[in-house]
Design an enzyme around this catalytic site. Sequence first.
Site, PDB file in Angstrom:
ATOM      1  N   GLU A  51       0.795  -1.237   0.000  1.00  0.00           N
ATOM      2  CA  GLU A  51       0.000   0.000   0.000  1.00  0.00           C
ATOM      3  C   GLU A  51       0.829   1.289   0.000  1.00  0.00           C
ATOM      4  O   GLU A  51       0.571   2.197   0.783  1.00  0.00           O
ATOM      5  CB  GLU A  51      -0.950  -0.003   1.210  1.00  0.00           C
ATOM      6  CG  GLU A  51      -1.914  -1.173   1.220  1.00  0.00           C
ATOM      7  CD  GLU A  51      -2.808  -1.205   2.461  1.00  0.00           C
ATOM      8  OE1 GLU A  51      -2.713  -0.291   3.297  1.00  0.00           O
ATOM      9  OE2 GLU A  51      -3.602  -2.158   2.601  1.00  0.00           O
ATOM     10  N   GLU A  78      -6.618 -10.668  -0.484  1.00  0.00           N
ATOM     11  CA  GLU A  78      -7.414 -10.335   0.702  1.00  0.00           C
ATOM     12  C   GLU A  78      -8.898 -10.268   0.351  1.00  0.00           C
ATOM     13  O   GLU A  78      -9.616  -9.373   0.770  1.00  0.00           O
ATOM     14  CB  GLU A  78      -6.942  -8.998   1.307  1.00  0.00           C
ATOM     15  CG  GLU A  78      -5.460  -8.963   1.623  1.00  0.00           C
ATOM     16  CD  GLU A  78      -4.988  -7.663   2.256  1.00  0.00           C
ATOM     17  OE1 GLU A  78      -5.833  -6.916   2.811  1.00  0.00           O
ATOM     18  OE2 GLU A  78      -3.777  -7.382   2.203  1.00  0.00           O
TER      19      GLU A  78
END
Length: 324
Positions: free
Chosen positions: A124, A231
Amino acid sequence: MFEADFRIGAAVNPRTIRSQEHLLARHFNSITAENEMKFVSVHPEEETYTFDEADQLVAFARKHGMAVRGHTLVWHNQTSDWLFKDSHDGTVSKAVLLERLRSHTQTVVGRYKNDIYAWDVVNEVIADEGESLLRPSKWLDIAGPDFIAKAFHFAHEADPKALLFYNDYNESNPLKRDKIYTLVKSLLEQGVPIHGIGLQAHWNLFDPSLDDIRAAIEKYASLGLQLQLTELDISVFRFEDKRTDLVKPEPGMLERQAEVYEAVFRLLKEYREVISAVTFWGAADDYTWLDDFPVRDRKNWPFLFDERHQPKPAFDRLAKLAGK
């Protein structure tokens, strides 16, 4: 299901490997640590490593013959404060920060090199909005963008056989998709040892569109890297939906979820030559981070199995699809 197409994984923690053991052993062949391998979890103080919970998860995988994904080495969240500070409580130098990262990576990746086949190395770092490529962080402030390439080099040195991934969310949003592509293309041009892109796939019943998912897969795959959904969960709420009144799914909600899951997996099967794993961020509706995000203490039902670990309509749809 889908053994011939890609690995099917679940994020776990020390509690769920006990409460969901039968479900996990029966329906999944890979696990990812939910939080137990993040920096603050395994390295809370400079001279202190705490591997007990991570070791429990690896032992569970060994017991059941499962693969393990490592998550994650570099992130702006859940990172110990000491990493960025010098002995006078000031900001550490770039050289010291990178050496601390190298040492951490050697220790953590080295410990699990016989058990973990893939790592989310960098997590991220892309800015969600605007023209900036990278999000603000202490990593960026201190080391500049060099920390990203360095992280991959350190991980490769620690375990030359491990597959190394860049991992991010909103990965199918066109703006962020193009930024992720730009970053990873740059890393490849620098000769950085990166092998794949992780699509977090925190999706919902309404977003993203299948067209955007397909476009993202094709753009990332054009770099010659493998892709993994890392995820996956499909929330029953739009992200901006903040209501808290539901105590059970609305009529039609689980059928809509089943339709979305079927459409997604039908698409993923098309790209099974480049998608090597699909990992859910949990296993059943009795435990999901979505019960606290983005609305605290609001129940969500994002998985293929309900709170009692029984198959939902989405599971039935996927079982039929997998059998084709």
